[in-house]
Scaffold this active site. Structure first.
Site, PDB file in Angstrom:
ATOM      1  N   PRO A 147       0.850  -1.454   0.043  1.00 47.69           N
ATOM      2  CA  PRO A 147      -0.255  -0.047  -0.083  1.00 47.69           C
ATOM      3  C   PRO A 147       0.831   1.233  -0.025  1.00 47.69           C
ATOM      4  O   PRO A 147       0.423   2.250   0.285  1.00 47.69           O
ATOM      5  CB  PRO A 147      -0.519  -0.346   1.276  1.00 47.69           C
ATOM      6  CG  PRO A 147      -0.871  -1.576   2.042  1.00 47.69           C
ATOM      7  CD  PRO A 147       0.904  -2.024   1.428  1.00 47.69           C
ATOM      8  N   GLU A 171       1.352  -7.784   9.054  1.00 43.56           N
ATOM      9  CA  GLU A 171       2.326  -6.819   9.642  1.00 43.56           C
ATOM     10  C   GLU A 171       2.756  -5.474   8.640  1.00 43.56           C
ATOM     11  O   GLU A 171       2.353  -4.545   7.996  1.00 43.56           O
ATOM     12  CB  GLU A 171       2.076  -6.023  10.752  1.00 43.56           C
ATOM     13  CG  GLU A 171       1.470  -7.020  11.755  1.00 43.56           C
ATOM     14  CD  GLU A 171       0.474  -7.477  11.099  1.00 43.56           C
ATOM     15  OE1 GLU A 171      -1.109  -5.964  11.490  1.00 43.56           O
ATOM     16  OE2 GLU A 171      -0.052  -7.870  11.618  1.00 43.56           O
ATOM     17  N   ASP A 187      -9.723   1.546 -24.542  1.00 43.49           N
ATOM     18  CA  ASP A 187      -9.783   1.195 -23.037  1.00 43.49           C
ATOM     19  C   ASP A 187      -9.912   2.340 -21.532  1.00 43.49           C
ATOM     20  O   ASP A 187      -9.627   3.744 -22.578  1.00 43.49           O
ATOM     21  CB  ASP A 187      -9.277   0.383 -21.998  1.00 43.49           C
ATOM     22  CG  ASP A 187      -8.791  -1.567 -22.744  1.00 43.49           C
ATOM     23  OD1 ASP A 187      -9.899  -1.156 -23.029  1.00 43.49           O
ATOM     24  OD2 ASP A 187      -7.832  -2.181 -21.560  1.00 43.49           O
ATOM     25  N   ARG A 203      -4.016  -9.246 -19.928  1.00 39.03           N
ATOM     26  CA  ARG A 203      -4.504  -8.468 -21.426  1.00 39.03           C
ATOM     27  C   ARG A 203      -4.055  -7.993 -21.837  1.00 39.03           C
ATOM     28  O   ARG A 203      -4.701  -7.609 -23.917  1.00 39.03           O
ATOM     29  CB  ARG A 203      -5.889  -8.057 -20.492  1.00 39.03           C
ATOM     30  CG  ARG A 203      -6.565  -6.849 -19.703  1.00 39.03           C
ATOM     31  CD  ARG A 203      -7.222  -6.691 -19.243  1.00 39.03           C
ATOM     32  NE  ARG A 203      -8.408  -5.810 -20.473  1.00 39.03           N
ATOM     33  CZ  ARG A 203      -8.475  -5.175 -21.138  1.00 39.03           C
ATOM     34  NH1 ARG A 203      -7.657  -3.636 -21.036  1.00 39.03           N
ATOM     35  NH2 ARG A 203      -9.160  -3.974 -21.888  1.00 39.03           N
TER      36      ARG A 203
END
Ligand code: JAH
Length: 233
Positions: free
Chosen positions: A77, A104, A156, A141
């Site tokens: 993150p 963690e 896209d 993809r």
């Protein structure tokens, strides 16, 4: 955990066709103790466990050797936000070695062997596995032959920093809501113009952060400005 998503549908088919290949590795393979321990207590104290550095180092040593030119990505993150442009850069590489943490977090020194750190959004999960699969899907993809040629990835949503126009299929009226007449007109010039306008209106309304990055003509910028102003009073 990876078996379902990677062998399913479009990504599964791409692997069957040999366009892409994925391998899943268990970090425990690169431990040396009887119980194959990959985590330990945090220095400095506190709750929770931290992933040990050594198994990651040994794994990456071996996998870099077997995958020349591959880049090592750490899912975290705290990484650079993932986006369409990043997916397109990664799709040009010969391979990716994706590291997934648990608990963690991972020992800070694991960062030293990563070429990049990527986040798929501002939320915390229980591990990097789901983000890794998101990355794999988005990158896979973009390889030629993975999605049907007709469904070219060039247009896209997000490739042009615009959201897509609304889509409709049968029936022509549903719960009193009609399909816009223009889509039934057969006039492909008019349909393309309408779709482009809808795309711009939607992006201006929902994602003003994107619209500034889109390639718009002066009159399209004017349209976006009218939408933004309307939404501010
Ligand atoms: C959670 C290790 N950006 C999404 C994301 C990526 C990784 C993790 N969480 C969320 C994570 C726990 C341990 C990685």
């Amino acid at each position: 955990m990876f078996d379902g998503p990677l062998n399913h549908s479009i990504i599964g088919r791409a692997q069957d066709k040999g366009i892409i290949e994925t391998d899943v590795h268990n970090l425990r393979k690169w431990t040396h103790d009887k119980h194959q321990v990959t985590d330990d207590y945090p220095y400095g104290g506190g709750s929770g466990m931290v992933m040990k550095a050594e198994p990651f180092f040994e794994a990456v040593d071996e996998l870099r050797e077997k995958n020349k030119g591959a880049k090592v990505v750490l899912m975290t993150p705290q990484g650079e936000p993932f986006c369409d442009a990043k997916a397109r850069k990664l799709a040009k590489l010969p391979g990716l070695i994706i590291l997934c943490g648990r608990y963690e977090g991972v020992d800070e020194r694991v960062r030293l062997i990563a070429d990049m750190e990527i986040s798929i959004g501002d939320y915390v999960l229980t591990g990097g596995e789901l983000p890794a699969m998101v990355l794999i899907d988005a990158v896979a993809r973009l390889n030629p032959g993975v999605v049907k040629e007709a469904e070219s990835t060039a247009k896209d949503s997000h490739a042009e920093n615009l959201l897509e126009h609304p889509h409709y299929t049968r029936p022509p009226e549903f719960m009193g809501k009609k399909v816009p007449d223009v889509l039934l007109s057969g006039d492909h010039g008019k349909i393309e113009k309408w779709r482009r306008e809808q795309s711009i209106i939607r992006t201006a309304e929902r994602r003003p952060d994107l619209i500034t990055r889109a390639n718009l003509t002066n009159s399209e910028k004017e349209l976006a400005r009218r939408v933004t102003e309307k939404n501010h009073d």
